[in-house]
Design an enzyme around this catalytic site. Structure first.
Site, mmCIF file in Angstrom:
data_model
loop_
_atom_site.group_PDB
_atom_site.id
_atom_site.type_symbol
_atom_site.label_atom_id
_atom_site.label_comp_id
_atom_site.label_asym_id
_atom_site.label_seq_id
_atom_site.Cartn_x
_atom_site.Cartn_y
_atom_site.Cartn_z
ATOM 1 N N GLU A 11 4.484 76.540 21.639
ATOM 2 C CA GLU A 11 3.563 77.480 22.433
ATOM 3 C C GLU A 11 4.177 78.839 22.836
ATOM 4 O O GLU A 11 4.357 79.014 24.025
ATOM 5 C CB GLU A 11 3.533 76.638 24.028
ATOM 6 C CG GLU A 11 4.768 75.859 24.471
ATOM 7 C CD GLU A 11 4.588 75.430 25.779
ATOM 8 O OE1 GLU A 11 4.024 76.279 26.627
ATOM 9 O OE2 GLU A 11 5.178 74.346 25.881
ATOM 10 N N HIS B 90 7.392 67.378 30.286
ATOM 11 C CA HIS B 90 8.679 68.129 29.731
ATOM 12 C C HIS B 90 9.698 66.633 29.632
ATOM 13 O O HIS B 90 10.282 66.511 30.323
ATOM 14 C CB HIS B 90 9.628 68.855 30.869
ATOM 15 C CG HIS B 90 8.582 69.981 30.714
ATOM 16 N ND1 HIS B 90 8.852 70.977 31.789
ATOM 17 C CD2 HIS B 90 7.612 70.575 30.030
ATOM 18 C CE1 HIS B 90 8.031 72.089 31.622
ATOM 19 N NE2 HIS B 90 7.171 71.808 30.519
ATOM 20 N N ASP C 219 -4.211 75.760 30.738
ATOM 21 C CA ASP C 219 -3.223 75.117 29.900
ATOM 22 C C ASP C 219 -3.153 73.540 30.622
ATOM 23 O O ASP C 219 -3.218 73.678 31.944
ATOM 24 C CB ASP C 219 -1.691 75.639 30.406
ATOM 25 C CG ASP C 219 -0.434 74.848 29.976
ATOM 26 O OD1 ASP C 219 -0.774 73.890 29.799
ATOM 27 O OD2 ASP C 219 0.581 75.495 29.819
ATOM 28 N N HIS D 124 9.194 82.508 28.160
ATOM 29 C CA HIS D 124 9.544 81.217 27.951
ATOM 30 C C HIS D 124 9.917 80.892 26.910
ATOM 31 O O HIS D 124 10.026 81.619 25.809
ATOM 32 C CB HIS D 124 8.404 80.443 28.677
ATOM 33 C CG HIS D 124 7.178 80.500 27.951
ATOM 34 N ND1 HIS D 124 6.890 80.005 26.818
ATOM 35 C CD2 HIS D 124 5.929 81.370 28.222
ATOM 36 C CE1 HIS D 124 5.783 80.420 26.704
ATOM 37 N NE2 HIS D 124 5.278 81.296 27.521
ATOM 38 N N GLU E 1 -0.814 76.717 22.760
ATOM 39 C CA GLU E 1 0.182 75.754 22.703
ATOM 40 C C GLU E 1 -0.590 74.356 21.881
ATOM 41 O O GLU E 1 -1.690 74.070 22.377
ATOM 42 C CB GLU E 1 0.440 75.229 24.218
ATOM 43 C CG GLU E 1 1.377 73.958 24.286
ATOM 44 C CD GLU E 1 1.928 73.829 25.665
ATOM 45 O OE1 GLU E 1 1.007 74.227 26.622
ATOM 46 O OE2 GLU E 1 2.715 73.226 25.877
ATOM 47 N N ASP F 159 -0.947 58.162 56.089
ATOM 48 C CA ASP F 159 -1.751 56.815 55.780
ATOM 49 C C ASP F 159 -2.135 56.766 54.415
ATOM 50 O O ASP F 159 -3.118 56.093 53.881
ATOM 51 C CB ASP F 159 -2.740 56.377 56.676
ATOM 52 C CG ASP F 159 -2.620 55.744 58.230
ATOM 53 O OD1 ASP F 159 -1.198 55.471 58.061
ATOM 54 O OD2 ASP F 159 -3.094 55.502 58.783
ATOM 55 N N ASP G 204 -0.483 68.224 25.924
ATOM 56 C CA ASP G 204 0.022 69.425 26.666
ATOM 57 C C ASP G 204 -0.784 70.651 25.813
ATOM 58 O O ASP G 204 0.016 70.902 24.664
ATOM 59 C CB ASP G 204 1.314 69.458 26.903
ATOM 60 C CG ASP G 204 1.843 70.743 27.625
ATOM 61 O OD1 ASP G 204 1.022 71.645 28.131
ATOM 62 O OD2 ASP G 204 3.030 70.880 27.709
ATOM 63 N N TYR H 145 2.976 88.137 27.889
ATOM 64 C CA TYR H 145 2.187 88.481 29.173
ATOM 65 C C TYR H 145 2.566 90.064 29.516
ATOM 66 O O TYR H 145 3.591 90.338 29.389
ATOM 67 C CB TYR H 145 2.896 87.610 30.029
ATOM 68 C CG TYR H 145 2.760 85.947 29.681
ATOM 69 C CD1 TYR H 145 1.752 85.217 29.774
ATOM 70 C CD2 TYR H 145 3.846 85.499 28.801
ATOM 71 C CE1 TYR H 145 1.556 83.951 29.388
ATOM 72 C CE2 TYR H 145 3.707 84.075 28.380
ATOM 73 C CZ TYR H 145 2.779 83.344 28.503
ATOM 74 O OH TYR H 145 2.665 82.133 28.049
HETATM 75 ZN ZN ZN Z 1 4.014 72.803 27.328
HETATM 76 MG MG MG Z 2 1.646 73.443 28.592
#
Ligand code: ZN
Ligand code: MG
Length: 450
Positions: free
Chosen positions: A395, A366, A265, A355, A418, A43, A276, A399
């Protein structure tokens, strides 16, 4: 539902652009649904978000709506939406209703949703081509619906040649249009980026050892809503310590530790447009030596990428520039061995930077648009040349997970920086710099905490 509907005439202009393209394909009928409401649990619905393609062409943000475009002797844009119903509206809120919607948004016609099946079935007759958002369907039942309508239409015509013989995808055409933002879109995106940047400032000021990731998320959410953003553009990442090396770590229960970094982020969605932003800062307000060394490296990579974000270059030049800077830095810090040439050739940086350096940004975080030159049918197309009016993120990150061959001082450091860039005639403008990025400025800001 959105608080305000910007410039109805710009939606009409976009419909005309799509109609012109439909004419170039021989004319016909386009059928575009918005997104359905989705159940969260019994619901209870997820808060509603319209489909971006549908909204781009209509400006209409209610659920249960369909847009029909006819490219024929006279072009038509027709909206189907929920009818007015005072009793239901007491529970679910005021609806536009067909008459007011047609008036306000400039559709040639608008009809109640109950008439959708019969009217669309009729409208299909005599159309040579059927257009829809086939490769990006907003509605899970889109294909079934189109087939059902065609089946119903077939039953009422003597000669099936009176029905569309060819299907065409509208998704790529819409992606091409959406890739270049107009002035009103850029104004909204600037406003969204400004709100998000200020939210990051507040989160930095709220951070201290002992506080939870979710408390920083709360600062962001409070600020976004306080300034009129309808939603987050995506679930906020607040990652402290080792969590920063998990690329999509959602803000959770972890407690910020003295000496660790915090990676946030997060971005709001304002009037249907995303922002972003990522910032990384020390929980205690002071970067350690190794943290600062890697931070400076990521910032240099971001600068290198933004210098290559310009109509002079194609989409991937910025990424290549960032990778070069990061790889050289990783060699200098002893995290990679060998020569720059060797390290680039083997893409050794991928162990620490897995990335890409950016993505299109717009109504979707995106955003749509191929990163290669059109047409999409060609697999080996060159990278797309940047153009003024495109918006993308820049960005880079690093890591470092613990490993025996890695100096311990770098373990669990995760850094991403970023910003949102609008491509201009001569370069790019970073519209998200309302939050500091230079390490000295971040430290100064954090010293000013109450
Ligand atoms: Zn991004
Ligand atoms: Mg981001």
């Amino acid at each position: 539902m959105l608080a305000a509907t910007p410039h109805p005439e710009c939606f009409n202009l976009r419909r005309q652009q799509v109609l012109a393209w439909m004419h170039s394909q021989g004319g016909g009928i386009a059928i575009v649904p918005t997104a359905p409401e989705r159940t969260r649990n019994r619901d209870n619905h997820h808060s509603y978000r319209h489909d971006s393609d549908f909204y781009y062409l209509s400006g209409f943000s209610e659920a249960q709506a369909w847009l029909v475009l006819i490219a024929g002797d006279t072009d038509q844009s027709i909206l189907f939406c929920e009818d007015k119903n005072p009793e239901v509206e007491i529970w679910t809120g005021v609806r536009w209703g067909p008459a007011s919607a047609a008036d306000h948004f400039g559709f040639n016609q608008a009809h109640a949703l109950e008439d959708l099946n019969t009217r669309v079935t009729d409208l299909l007759i005599g159309q040579r081509n059927l257009f829809s958002t086939l490769s990006r369907p907003a509605h899970p039942e889109l294909l079934k619906q189109l087939n059902d309508w065609l089946t119903a239409a077939r039953a009422s015509v003597r000669d099936t040649r009176a029905l569309p013989q060819q299907w065409h995808d509208l998704s790529e055409v819409l992606a091409e249009l959406r890739l270049l933002k107009d002035a009103s879109e850029l104004a909204t995106m600037r406003a969204a980026a400004k709100i998000s940047a200020q939210g990051h400032v507040l989160a930095m000021q709220a951070a201290r050892p002992g506080c939870h990731e979710y408390e920083l998320e709360a600062e962001l959410l409070y600020h976004f809503r306080k300034h009129g953003a309808q939603s987050v553009a995506y679930d906020s990442i607040v990652a402290s310590g080792a969590n920063a090396c998990v690329l999509h770590h959602r803000a959770g229960n972890s407690v910020l530790q003295d000496g660790e970094l915090v990676l946030i982020d997060a971005g709001c969605e304002l009037d249907g447009y995303a922002s972003d932003i990522t910032r990384t800062f020390p929980a205690n307000g002071r970067f350690s030596g190794p943290q600062r060394a890697l931070y400076d490296l990521v910032l240099a990579a971001q600068l290198a990428a933004s210098e290559k974000t310009s109509p002079q270059y194609h989409f991937n030049v910025g990424h290549e520039a960032a990778v070069n800077v990061l790889t050289q830095g990783l060699l200098d810090e002893g995290l990679l061995q060998g020569t720059l040439e060797q390290a680039l050739e083997t893409a050794a940086y991928r162990r620490f930077y897995m990335h890409r350096t950016g993505h299109w940004l717009g109504m979707d975080v995106h955003d749509v648009g191929s990163y290669r030159s059109p047409p999409a049918s060609d697999q080996d197309r060159p990278w797309r040349q940047l153009r003024a009016g495109m918006v993308l993120t820049i960005e880079p990150g690093l890591y470092v997970r613990p490993a025996p061959d890695i100096a311990e001082k770098f373990w669990n450091i995760g850094i991403r920086i970023e910003d949102d860039a609008v491509v201009t005639e001569t370069g790019c403008e970073l519209i998200s710099r309302g939050v500091p990025v230079a390490p000295d400025e971040i430290e100064a800001l954090m010293r000013s905490r109450s």
